[in-house]
Scaffold this motif. Structure first.
Motif, PDB file in Angstrom:
ATOM      1  N   THR A   5      -6.037  11.185  -3.504  1.00  0.00           N
ATOM      2  CA  THR A   5      -6.475  12.761  -3.111  1.00  0.00           C
ATOM      3  C   THR A   5      -5.795  13.845  -2.517  1.00  0.00           C
ATOM      4  O   THR A   5      -5.882  14.864  -2.356  1.00  0.00           O
ATOM      5  CB  THR A   5      -7.725  12.482  -2.080  1.00  0.00           C
ATOM      6  OG1 THR A   5      -7.147  12.040  -1.036  1.00  0.00           O
ATOM      7  CG2 THR A   5      -8.850  11.713  -2.784  1.00  0.00           C
ATOM      8  N   ASN A   6      -4.512  13.125  -2.141  1.00  0.00           N
ATOM      9  CA  ASN A   6      -3.420  13.910  -1.275  1.00  0.00           C
ATOM     10  C   ASN A   6      -3.944  14.486  -0.036  1.00  0.00           C
ATOM     11  O   ASN A   6      -3.340  15.369   0.234  1.00  0.00           O
ATOM     12  CB  ASN A   6      -2.966  15.136  -2.190  1.00  0.00           C
ATOM     13  CG  ASN A   6      -1.507  15.277  -1.971  1.00  0.00           C
ATOM     14  OD1 ASN A   6      -0.811  14.690  -1.614  1.00  0.00           O
ATOM     15  ND2 ASN A   6      -1.123  16.655  -1.999  1.00  0.00           N
ATOM     16  N   VAL A  52       0.085   6.535   0.366  1.00  0.00           N
ATOM     17  CA  VAL A  52      -0.577   5.087   0.347  1.00  0.00           C
ATOM     18  C   VAL A  52      -1.543   5.026  -0.543  1.00  0.00           C
ATOM     19  O   VAL A  52      -2.376   5.965  -1.073  1.00  0.00           O
ATOM     20  CB  VAL A  52      -0.872   4.698   1.647  1.00  0.00           C
ATOM     21  CG1 VAL A  52       0.394   4.679   2.844  1.00  0.00           C
ATOM     22  CG2 VAL A  52      -1.969   5.345   2.350  1.00  0.00           C
ATOM     23  N   ASP A  53      -1.770   3.693  -1.200  1.00  0.00           N
ATOM     24  CA  ASP A  53      -3.180   3.370  -1.793  1.00  0.00           C
ATOM     25  C   ASP A  53      -4.083   2.923  -0.368  1.00  0.00           C
ATOM     26  O   ASP A  53      -4.018   2.219   0.259  1.00  0.00           O
ATOM     27  CB  ASP A  53      -2.952   2.128  -2.618  1.00  0.00           C
ATOM     28  CG  ASP A  53      -4.175   1.733  -3.299  1.00  0.00           C
ATOM     29  OD1 ASP A  53      -5.556   1.718  -2.718  1.00  0.00           O
ATOM     30  OD2 ASP A  53      -4.145   1.436  -4.457  1.00  0.00           O
ATOM     31  N   LYS A  54      -5.138   4.115  -0.513  1.00  0.00           N
ATOM     32  CA  LYS A  54      -5.859   3.941   0.656  1.00  0.00           C
ATOM     33  C   LYS A  54      -6.799   2.770   0.772  1.00  0.00           C
ATOM     34  O   LYS A  54      -7.031   2.156   1.944  1.00  0.00           O
ATOM     35  CB  LYS A  54      -6.727   5.014   0.756  1.00  0.00           C
ATOM     36  CG  LYS A  54      -7.621   5.276   2.187  1.00  0.00           C
ATOM     37  CD  LYS A  54      -8.458   6.694   2.195  1.00  0.00           C
ATOM     38  CE  LYS A  54      -9.221   6.619   3.356  1.00  0.00           C
ATOM     39  NZ  LYS A  54     -10.173   5.394   3.817  1.00  0.00           N
ATOM     40  N   PHE A  89       0.893  -1.366  -0.202  1.00  0.00           N
ATOM     41  CA  PHE A  89       0.205  -0.019   0.077  1.00  0.00           C
ATOM     42  C   PHE A  89       0.693   1.409   0.017  1.00  0.00           C
ATOM     43  O   PHE A  89       0.165   2.327  -0.409  1.00  0.00           O
ATOM     44  CB  PHE A  89      -0.974   0.079   1.220  1.00  0.00           C
ATOM     45  CG  PHE A  89      -0.256  -0.228   2.548  1.00  0.00           C
ATOM     46  CD1 PHE A  89       0.114   0.931   3.229  1.00  0.00           C
ATOM     47  CD2 PHE A  89      -0.218  -1.328   3.320  1.00  0.00           C
ATOM     48  CE1 PHE A  89       0.643   0.779   4.562  1.00  0.00           C
ATOM     49  CE2 PHE A  89       0.420  -1.481   4.387  1.00  0.00           C
ATOM     50  CZ  PHE A  89       0.827  -0.317   4.856  1.00  0.00           C
ATOM     51  N   ILE A  90       2.031   1.313   0.524  1.00  0.00           N
ATOM     52  CA  ILE A  90       2.866   2.409   0.454  1.00  0.00           C
ATOM     53  C   ILE A  90       3.379   2.460  -1.257  1.00  0.00           C
ATOM     54  O   ILE A  90       4.139   1.572  -1.503  1.00  0.00           O
ATOM     55  CB  ILE A  90       4.192   1.971   1.341  1.00  0.00           C
ATOM     56  CG1 ILE A  90       3.807   1.963   2.765  1.00  0.00           C
ATOM     57  CG2 ILE A  90       5.044   3.489   1.401  1.00  0.00           C
ATOM     58  CD1 ILE A  90       4.846   1.662   3.854  1.00  0.00           C
ATOM     59  N   LYS A  91       3.066   3.707  -1.564  1.00  0.00           N
ATOM     60  CA  LYS A  91       3.559   4.099  -2.878  1.00  0.00           C
ATOM     61  C   LYS A  91       4.731   5.256  -2.868  1.00  0.00           C
ATOM     62  O   LYS A  91       5.428   5.175  -3.812  1.00  0.00           O
ATOM     63  CB  LYS A  91       2.261   4.773  -3.795  1.00  0.00           C
ATOM     64  CG  LYS A  91       0.984   3.788  -3.644  1.00  0.00           C
ATOM     65  CD  LYS A  91       1.490   2.374  -4.343  1.00  0.00           C
ATOM     66  CE  LYS A  91       0.198   1.630  -4.360  1.00  0.00           C
ATOM     67  NZ  LYS A  91       0.984   0.230  -4.753  1.00  0.00           N
ATOM     68  N   ASP A  92       4.893   5.737  -1.729  1.00  0.00           N
ATOM     69  CA  ASP A  92       6.028   6.882  -1.796  1.00  0.00           C
ATOM     70  C   ASP A  92       6.319   7.283  -0.443  1.00  0.00           C
ATOM     71  O   ASP A  92       5.277   7.148   0.409  1.00  0.00           O
ATOM     72  CB  ASP A  92       5.654   7.996  -2.692  1.00  0.00           C
ATOM     73  CG  ASP A  92       6.648   9.006  -3.026  1.00  0.00           C
ATOM     74  OD1 ASP A  92       8.049   8.680  -2.852  1.00  0.00           O
ATOM     75  OD2 ASP A  92       6.453  10.081  -3.322  1.00  0.00           O
TER      76      ASP A  92
END
Length: 85
Positions: A68-69, A23-25, A6-9
């Protein structure tokens, strides 16, 4: 990583007093209990850096929705440790 898909950056300040995990929520929401330990693990690492740099040990760790940031949640250490008592 395969362990935490889920961690993208990861974004952080130069002094490591702020760390944001993007994260990808939808996936993040399924990790519940496991995800609760991530901020403490990050704080242990950032505080070691800050101690060696002679700085105050303090870090705000945030989970940010990649789509959505928006901040999903955040925790501030060491305040969270003091409030846990």
């Amino acid at each position: 990583s395969a362990d935490m898909p889920f961690i993208k950056d990861v974004r952080y300040s130069d002094s490591f007093d702020s760390v944001s995990l993007v994260v990808d929520k939808d996936i993040y929401d399924t990790y519940g209990f496991v995800a609760m330990f991530i901020p403490l693990t990050i704080y242990m690492q950032t505080s070691m850096y800050q101690i060696l740099a002679g700085e105050e040990t303090r870090c705000v760790i945030s989970f940010v929705d990649a789509a959505t940031n928006e901040t999903i949640e955040s925790v501030t250490y060491p305040d969270a440790l003091e409030n846990a008592e």
